[in-house]
Design a protein around this motif. Structure first.
Motif, PDB file in Angstrom:
ATOM      1  N   ARG A  47       5.768 -19.248   8.453  1.00  9.18           N
ATOM      2  CA  ARG A  47       6.562 -18.017   8.450  1.00  9.18           C
ATOM      3  C   ARG A  47       7.984 -18.290   8.914  1.00  9.18           C
ATOM      4  NH1 ARG A  47       2.164 -14.756  10.647  1.00  9.18           N
ATOM      5  NH2 ARG A  47       1.012 -14.254   8.785  1.00  9.18           N
ATOM      6  N   VAL A 131      -9.740  -2.276  12.614  1.00  7.52           N
ATOM      7  CA  VAL A 131      -9.041  -3.574  12.591  1.00  7.52           C
ATOM      8  C   VAL A 131      -7.835  -3.436  13.520  1.00  7.52           C
ATOM      9  CG1 VAL A 131      -7.954  -5.334  11.163  1.00  7.52           C
ATOM     10  CG2 VAL A 131      -9.710  -3.852  10.170  1.00  7.52           C
ATOM     11  N   VAL A 133      -5.270  -5.529  16.598  1.00  5.20           N
ATOM     12  CA  VAL A 133      -4.854  -6.765  17.258  1.00  5.20           C
ATOM     13  C   VAL A 133      -4.019  -6.381  18.481  1.00  5.20           C
ATOM     14  CG1 VAL A 133      -3.450  -8.869  16.979  1.00  5.20           C
ATOM     15  CG2 VAL A 133      -4.844  -8.043  15.075  1.00  5.20           C
ATOM     16  N   GLY A 139       1.126 -10.502  14.281  1.00  2.00           N
ATOM     17  CA  GLY A 139       1.960 -11.360  13.452  1.00  2.00           C
ATOM     18  C   GLY A 139       1.606 -12.834  13.552  1.00  2.00           C
ATOM     19  N   ARG A 140       0.448 -13.140  14.085  1.00  4.65           N
ATOM     20  CA  ARG A 140       0.049 -14.553  14.229  1.00  4.65           C
ATOM     21  C   ARG A 140      -1.205 -14.896  13.436  1.00  4.65           C
ATOM     22  NH1 ARG A 140       1.560 -16.231  20.339  1.00  4.65           N
ATOM     23  NH2 ARG A 140       3.724 -15.569  20.212  1.00  4.65           N
ATOM     24  N   GLY A 141      -1.538 -14.026  12.498  1.00  2.91           N
ATOM     25  CA  GLY A 141      -2.644 -14.360  11.601  1.00  2.91           C
ATOM     26  C   GLY A 141      -4.009 -13.896  12.074  1.00  2.91           C
ATOM     27  N   GLY A 143      -5.146 -10.708  12.467  1.00  2.00           N
ATOM     28  CA  GLY A 143      -5.629  -9.622  11.608  1.00  2.00           C
ATOM     29  C   GLY A 143      -6.141 -10.171  10.283  1.00  2.00           C
ATOM     30  N   ASP A 144      -5.412 -11.122   9.736  1.00  2.00           N
ATOM     31  CA  ASP A 144      -5.785 -11.762   8.479  1.00  2.00           C
ATOM     32  C   ASP A 144      -7.171 -12.409   8.610  1.00  2.00           C
ATOM     33  OD1 ASP A 144      -5.775 -14.241   6.652  1.00  2.00           O
ATOM     34  OD2 ASP A 144      -4.108 -13.069   5.864  1.00  2.00           O
ATOM     35  N   THR A 168      -1.458   3.682   8.919  1.00  2.00           N
ATOM     36  CA  THR A 168      -0.303   2.877   9.333  1.00  2.00           C
ATOM     37  C   THR A 168      -0.194   1.505   8.672  1.00  2.00           C
ATOM     38  OG1 THR A 168      -1.656   2.069  11.137  1.00  2.00           O
ATOM     39  CG2 THR A 168      -0.138   3.872  11.661  1.00  2.00           C
ATOM     40  N   PHE A 172      -0.677  -3.765   4.509  1.00  2.00           N
ATOM     41  CA  PHE A 172      -1.323  -4.986   5.008  1.00  2.00           C
ATOM     42  C   PHE A 172      -2.517  -5.400   4.144  1.00  2.00           C
ATOM     43  CE2 PHE A 172      -4.603  -6.701   8.034  1.00  2.00           C
ATOM     44  CZ  PHE A 172      -4.008  -7.943   8.252  1.00  2.00           C
ATOM     45  N   ARG A 175      -3.265  -7.768   0.138  1.00  2.00           N
ATOM     46  CA  ARG A 175      -3.449  -9.224   0.056  1.00  2.00           C
ATOM     47  C   ARG A 175      -4.921  -9.637   0.055  1.00  2.00           C
ATOM     48  NH1 ARG A 175      -0.064 -10.564   5.090  1.00  2.00           N
ATOM     49  NH2 ARG A 175       0.741  -8.525   4.520  1.00  2.00           N
TER      50      ARG A 175
HETATM   51  C1  LIG Z   1      -2.475  -4.268  10.873  1.00  2.00           C
HETATM   52  C2  LIG Z   1      -2.823  -5.359  11.882  1.00  2.00           C
HETATM   53  C3  LIG Z   1      -4.341  -5.421  12.052  1.00  2.00           C
HETATM   54  C4  LIG Z   1      -2.295  -6.702  11.362  1.00  2.00           C
HETATM   55  O1  LIG Z   1      -2.694  -7.736  12.235  1.00  2.00           O
HETATM   56  P1  LIG Z   1      -1.720  -8.966  12.550  1.00  2.00           P
HETATM   57  O2  LIG Z   1      -2.504  -9.980  13.287  1.00  2.00           O
HETATM   58  O3  LIG Z   1      -0.478  -8.452  13.170  1.00  2.00           O
HETATM   59  O4  LIG Z   1      -1.368  -9.449  11.066  1.00  2.00           O
HETATM   60  P2  LIG Z   1      -1.297 -10.945  10.549  1.00  2.00           P
HETATM   61  O5  LIG Z   1      -0.538 -11.769  11.523  1.00  2.00           O
HETATM   62  O6  LIG Z   1      -2.646 -11.431  10.171  1.00  2.00           O
HETATM   63  O7  LIG Z   1      -0.501 -10.735   9.222  1.00  2.00           O
HETATM   64  C5  LIG Z   1       0.868 -10.536   9.305  1.00  2.00           C
HETATM   65  C6  LIG Z   1       1.321  -9.974   7.986  1.00  2.00           C
HETATM   66  O8  LIG Z   1       0.834  -8.644   7.849  1.00  2.00           O
HETATM   67  C7  LIG Z   1       1.919  -7.759   7.709  1.00  2.00           C
HETATM   68  N1  LIG Z   1       1.621  -6.555   8.460  1.00  2.00           N
HETATM   69  C8  LIG Z   1       1.203  -6.482   9.743  1.00  2.00           C
HETATM   70  N2  LIG Z   1       1.034  -5.191  10.091  1.00  2.00           N
HETATM   71  C9  LIG Z   1       1.332  -4.456   8.996  1.00  2.00           C
HETATM   72  C10 LIG Z   1       1.373  -3.066   8.734  1.00  2.00           C
HETATM   73  N3  LIG Z   1       1.064  -2.156   9.667  1.00  2.00           N
HETATM   74  N4  LIG Z   1       1.713  -2.661   7.487  1.00  2.00           N
HETATM   75  C11 LIG Z   1       2.045  -3.567   6.534  1.00  2.00           C
HETATM   76  N5  LIG Z   1       2.045  -4.897   6.726  1.00  2.00           N
HETATM   77  C12 LIG Z   1       1.701  -5.336   7.952  1.00  2.00           C
HETATM   78  C13 LIG Z   1       3.099  -8.492   8.310  1.00  2.00           C
HETATM   79  O9  LIG Z   1       4.303  -8.029   7.754  1.00  2.00           O
HETATM   80  C14 LIG Z   1       2.837  -9.934   7.919  1.00  2.00           C
HETATM   81  O10 LIG Z   1       3.226 -10.144   6.582  1.00  2.00           O
HETATM   82  P3  LIG Z   1       3.680 -11.623   6.059  1.00  2.00           P
HETATM   83  O11 LIG Z   1       2.480 -12.518   6.216  1.00  2.00           O
HETATM   84  O12 LIG Z   1       4.030 -11.391   4.616  1.00  2.00           O
HETATM   85  O13 LIG Z   1       4.819 -12.013   6.921  1.00  2.00           O
HETATM   86  C15 LIG Z   1      -2.165  -5.105  13.272  1.00  2.00           C
HETATM   87  O14 LIG Z   1      -0.771  -4.987  13.085  1.00  2.00           O
HETATM   88  C16 LIG Z   1      -2.673  -3.881  13.987  1.00  2.00           C
HETATM   89  O15 LIG Z   1      -3.486  -4.008  14.898  1.00  2.00           O
HETATM   90  N6  LIG Z   1      -2.153  -2.671  13.633  1.00  2.00           N
HETATM   91  C17 LIG Z   1      -2.530  -1.429  14.284  1.00  2.00           C
HETATM   92  C18 LIG Z   1      -3.907  -0.964  13.869  1.00  2.00           C
HETATM   93  C19 LIG Z   1      -4.005  -0.693  12.384  1.00  2.00           C
HETATM   94  O16 LIG Z   1      -3.145  -0.098  11.764  1.00  2.00           O
HETATM   95  N7  LIG Z   1      -5.163  -1.137  11.782  1.00  2.00           N
HETATM   96  C20 LIG Z   1      -5.416  -1.005  10.355  1.00  2.00           C
HETATM   97  C21 LIG Z   1      -6.233   0.174  10.000  1.00  2.00           C
HETATM   98  S1  LIG Z   1      -7.945  -0.021  10.434  1.00  2.00           S
END
Ligand SMILES: CC(C)(COP(=O)(O)OP(=O)(O)OC[C@H]1O[C@@H](n2cnc3c(N)ncnc32)[C@H](O)[C@@H]1OP(=O)(O)O)[C@@H](O)C(=O)NCCC(=O)NCCS
Length: 217
Positions: A47, A131, A133, A139-141, A143-144, A168, A172, A175
């Protein structure tokens, strides 16, 4: 001439770094993927490269992380308070989760729960929910990793369609093969979930992934 020399030097440096990355990222001899720790660190480095290459210097770089001792695990009953706290911190509903703890997943860092996800299984599909984090580790993978593991779990349980509700994070999930759908297209069994009945607002976006589609994760 010094410019050309400097350029070659930079190219060679990049090649060495790329080889280094490939060596770290390579599958182990037994074919299994390397630990989450190394994969998370590699993802962060990638990244950083992507951002600097795109010239978005105004965007804060993800801090370079040392290898994190994170571990993906099944949710254990004693994890419940930490998971409920994570959901509250992220503004996600907690209603109904306690009925689905046996299909919950967590990521631990130094034995602390720092991320979670859960599946609600129904005869006509599964609901991916909760889901979340920890703020400092977004942003460290993580959630993925969780979503991919949850979809694997759904496959193991013979589910071919997974649904979710979000207010929200609509951006995300594509993908992983999720696409936006209308509520009426969600099978009736899945609609009995508390999330559909009361916990999530009517304005929440509904998404679905077809696990038989090879493009879905
Ligand atoms: C959504 C969430 C689970 C992502 O987890 P994370 O560990 O931050 O995400 P990752 O590091 O695995 O992935 C990062 C990527 O996701 C994208 N991303 C993270 N949160 C996002 C969001 N709310 N909307 C859109 N994209 C998002 C980032 O831009 C990044 O994109 P890139 O790989 O192209 O740079 C986390 O932000 C979270 O806990 N959000 C609040 C709870 C929520 O909304 N849960 C989902 C509904 S159940």
């Amino acid at each position: 001439m010094p410019y050309v020399f400097g350029f070659r030097h930079r190219v060679e440096k990049r090649q060495r770094e790329a080889e280094d990355w490939r060596r770290k990222h390579r599958r182990r001899p037994d074919g299994r993927r390397r630990s989450l720790t190394i994969r998370a660190a590699c993802l962060t480095r990638l990244r950083q490269r992507k951002w600097s290459a795109s010239g978005q210097l105004d965007r804060p770089p993800v801090p370079r992380i040392r290898a994190m001792p994170v571990r993906l695990d099944r949710l254990q009953p004693e994890d419940t308070p930490a998971v409920l706290r994570l959901l509250a911190d992220n503004g996600l509903p907690r209603d109904g989760l306690l009925d689905h703890l046996h299909t919950g997943l967590v990521i631990r860092l130094d034995d602390q729960v720092v991320a979670c996800a859960a599946l609600e299984l129904y005869p006509d599909g599964a609901l991916l929910r909760s889901v979340a984090v920890q703020e400092s580790l977004k942003g460290r993978g993580l959630g993925d990793q969780l979503v991919r593991a949850a979809l694997d779990l759904a496959r193991q349980r013979g589910t071919t369609s997974v649904y979710l509700l979000t207010t929200t994070a609509e951006g995300f999930f594509p993908r992983f093969g999720f696409r936006r759908i209308v509520r009426a297209d969600v099978p009736s069994g899945v609609q009995t979930s508390v999330e559909f009945q009361s916990a999530c607002p009517a304005s929440a976006v509904v998404m679905a992934a077809d696990l038989t589609n090879p493009r879905s994760t």
